[in-house]
Design an enzyme around this catalytic site. Structure first.
Site, short mmCIF file in Angstrom:
data_model
loop_
_atom_site.label_atom_id
_atom_site.label_comp_id
_atom_site.label_asym_id
_atom_site.label_seq_id
_atom_site.Cartn_x
_atom_site.Cartn_y
_atom_site.Cartn_z
N GLU A 19 32.01 -9.06 3.21
CA GLU A 19 33.05 -8.02 3.29
C GLU A 19 34.30 -8.63 3.91
OE1 GLU A 19 32.07 -4.06 5.24
OE2 GLU A 19 33.52 -4.81 6.68
N THR A 50 37.41 -3.58 2.70
CA THR A 50 37.44 -2.36 3.52
C THR A 50 38.74 -1.59 3.33
OG1 THR A 50 38.41 -3.47 5.42
CG2 THR A 50 36.01 -3.45 5.31
N ASP A 127 35.96 6.45 9.98
CA ASP A 127 35.87 6.78 11.40
C ASP A 127 36.94 7.77 11.78
OD1 ASP A 127 33.63 5.35 12.30
OD2 ASP A 127 34.77 3.47 12.18
N LYS A 200 22.70 11.75 0.61
CA LYS A 200 23.70 10.91 -0.10
C LYS A 200 23.07 10.31 -1.36
CE LYS A 200 25.24 8.49 3.71
NZ LYS A 200 26.12 7.67 4.57
N GLN A 211 24.75 -0.83 8.54
CA GLN A 211 25.54 -1.25 9.69
C GLN A 211 24.93 -2.54 10.23
OE1 GLN A 211 28.13 -1.70 11.34
NE2 GLN A 211 28.55 0.46 11.75
P1 FAD Z 1 28.46 10.23 6.61
O1 FAD Z 1 27.37 9.78 5.73
O2 FAD Z 1 29.32 11.36 6.15
O3 FAD Z 1 27.80 10.61 8.03
C1 FAD Z 1 28.60 10.79 9.18
C2 FAD Z 1 27.79 11.56 10.23
O4 FAD Z 1 27.61 12.92 9.81
C3 FAD Z 1 26.38 11.03 10.47
O5 FAD Z 1 26.08 11.18 11.82
C4 FAD Z 1 25.50 11.91 9.60
O6 FAD Z 1 24.18 11.98 10.12
C5 FAD Z 1 26.22 13.24 9.72
N1 FAD Z 1 26.11 14.11 8.54
C6 FAD Z 1 26.16 13.77 7.24
N2 FAD Z 1 26.10 14.87 6.46
C7 FAD Z 1 26.05 15.93 7.30
C8 FAD Z 1 26.01 17.35 7.11
N3 FAD Z 1 25.99 17.88 5.89
N4 FAD Z 1 25.98 18.15 8.22
C9 FAD Z 1 25.99 17.61 9.47
N5 FAD Z 1 26.02 16.28 9.70
C10 FAD Z 1 26.07 15.47 8.63
N6 FAD Z 1 34.93 2.71 8.03
C11 FAD Z 1 36.20 2.62 7.60
O7 FAD Z 1 37.09 3.31 8.13
N7 FAD Z 1 36.55 1.76 6.58
C12 FAD Z 1 35.62 0.99 5.94
O8 FAD Z 1 35.96 0.24 5.03
C13 FAD Z 1 34.25 1.07 6.38
N8 FAD Z 1 33.28 0.32 5.80
C14 FAD Z 1 31.97 0.46 6.21
C15 FAD Z 1 30.95 -0.28 5.57
C16 FAD Z 1 29.64 -0.16 5.99
C17 FAD Z 1 28.56 -0.95 5.30
C18 FAD Z 1 29.31 0.70 7.09
C19 FAD Z 1 27.88 0.79 7.58
C20 FAD Z 1 30.30 1.42 7.72
C21 FAD Z 1 31.64 1.33 7.29
N9 FAD Z 1 32.66 2.07 7.90
C22 FAD Z 1 33.95 1.96 7.45
C23 FAD Z 1 32.37 2.95 9.03
C24 FAD Z 1 32.05 4.39 8.62
O9 FAD Z 1 33.19 4.97 8.01
C25 FAD Z 1 31.68 5.14 9.88
O10 FAD Z 1 30.46 4.67 10.38
C26 FAD Z 1 31.72 6.65 9.80
O11 FAD Z 1 31.71 7.16 11.14
C27 FAD Z 1 30.56 7.29 9.05
O12 FAD Z 1 30.64 7.05 7.72
P2 FAD Z 1 29.45 7.47 6.71
O13 FAD Z 1 29.95 7.23 5.35
O14 FAD Z 1 28.18 6.87 7.14
O15 FAD Z 1 29.44 9.07 7.01
#
Ligand code: FAD
Length: 318
Positions: A19, A50, A127, A200, A211
């Protein structure tokens, strides 16, 4: 080609991927190429790019007045994907965020990706912005990555927003999502986070990238629990080598992950950051070898835009 097809084609062989982060606005892209060049000998089938959240900047207007403007400090994700795809003939994967984008803007971005021949997209919530304690959805945007996956899946079915057009031509994106072996920092428990991850996948995600983690036991446990939760798509481990002593505090603080005692004590013994870097490389090599032996499909490295330590690791594995 889709990530899932690359995995199938590899026929059990572990692939190498990484990445990168776009350069800061105003910086030359050459620095990025200089860090990609040394990694191409390991034949990455795909490279992730990213997307950064937008942030507020304050412009001094004089006489004690500050003008607040919103900007994205590292723009260009889709452009970089296109540039790298054509320069290196490799698949590139833009990270698509809920945060900072309306559903319409996301649709335009996905249409751009489709026209550019990008076959894979990574669906992420993003985030919280720097000044926010918790993530706040953008007005007109998505709240969770599941909804973004559903929008991508709709497009794959030829269903555009508001259904204002008749389409007979469909996108065919392979969709990646994030997984957290030590649970997402906001999740009330790992079991609950896995339930969300399953949502998802049910919405249409084709593969998962995790992560970073430093204890393979946690990854293996996560994969087992994911299977028990009914998740059967490929799970790709994310590996980050420790590079500076500060990571001992920074990584647990930012990502809410644990570092193994053995790694902490090795880093604490180091006198210079060069020593730390070597400890980080050795640890990642040992992690990678064990993961490879366990038959994981891809080792995905968080390069943070620097290639020297990733090259040192990859040359001992691939
Ligand atoms: P989600 O899957 O939406 O989950 C977020 C939180 O909400 C979790 O705690 C989940 O349990 C909870 N949740 C999900 N659905 C529900 C629901 N219906 N009701 C209540 N709670 C719910 N960030 C960036 O800004 N840019 C990037 O390019 C980037 N790349 C990444 C690449 C990887 C491989 C990883 C692991 C992370 C990356 N991130 C990036 C960070 C990521 O955006 C953050 O970790 C963010 O806080 C959560 O993203 P997610 O897609 O996992 O969220």
């Amino acid at each position: 080609m889709k990530v899932t097809e690359h995995i199938k084609k590899a026929n059990g062989k572990t692939l190498f991927s990484f990445e990168i982060i776009p350069p800061q606005k105003g910086r030359n892209i050459q620095e990025l190429y200089d860090n990609i060049d040394p990694l191409m000998e390991f034949n990455p089938p795909f490279i992730d790019v990213t997307t950064s959240r937008e942030e507020y900047v304050y412009i001094d207007k004089g006489e004690g007045l500050l003008d607040r403007k919103i900007t994205r400090m590292r723009p260009g994700t889709v452009g970089i994907c296109a540039a790298i795809k054509h320069k290196y003939n490799v698949d590139t994967i833009p990270h698509v965020l809920c945060g900072g984008f309306t559903k319409e803007e996301t649709e335009y971005l996905l249409v751009d990706c489709h026209y550019l021949g990008i076959d894979n997209v990574m669906a992420l919530r993003g985030d919280a912005m720097k000044h926010q304690k918790y993530f706040e959805p953008t007005k007109g945007g998505h709240t969770y990555a599941t909804e973004l996956v559903a929008q991508m899946k709709d497009l794959n079915a030829g269903k555009y927003l508001h259904e204002v057009i008749e389409s007979d031509y469909k996108t065919n994106f392979c969709i990646g999502v994030a997984g957290y072996p030590e649970k997402h920092l906001e999740a009330p428990s790992l079991t609950n986070d896995l339930k969300r991850l399953k949502e998802k996948v049910d919405a249409g995600a084709d593969y998962i990238v995790t992560q970073m983690f430093f204890d393979n036991g946690k990854f293996f446990d996560f994969v087992e629990k994911a299977k028990q939760a009914g998740i059967h798509v490929p799970i790709i481990p994310g590996i980050k080598p420790i590079a500076v002593k500060k990571h001992l505090q920074l990584l647990p603080q930012v990502f809410k992950i644990d570092l193994p005692e053995a790694l902490i004590s090795e880093v604490e013994k180091c006198r210079t950051n060069n020593d730390v870097r070597q400890v980080g490389i050795d640890w990642a090599v040992q992690q990678s070898k064990e993961l490879q032996k366990a038959g994981i499909p891809v080792l995905h490295f968080y390069s943070m835009g620097k290639s020297d330590n990733i090259k040192a690791i990859a040359s001992q594995i691939f």
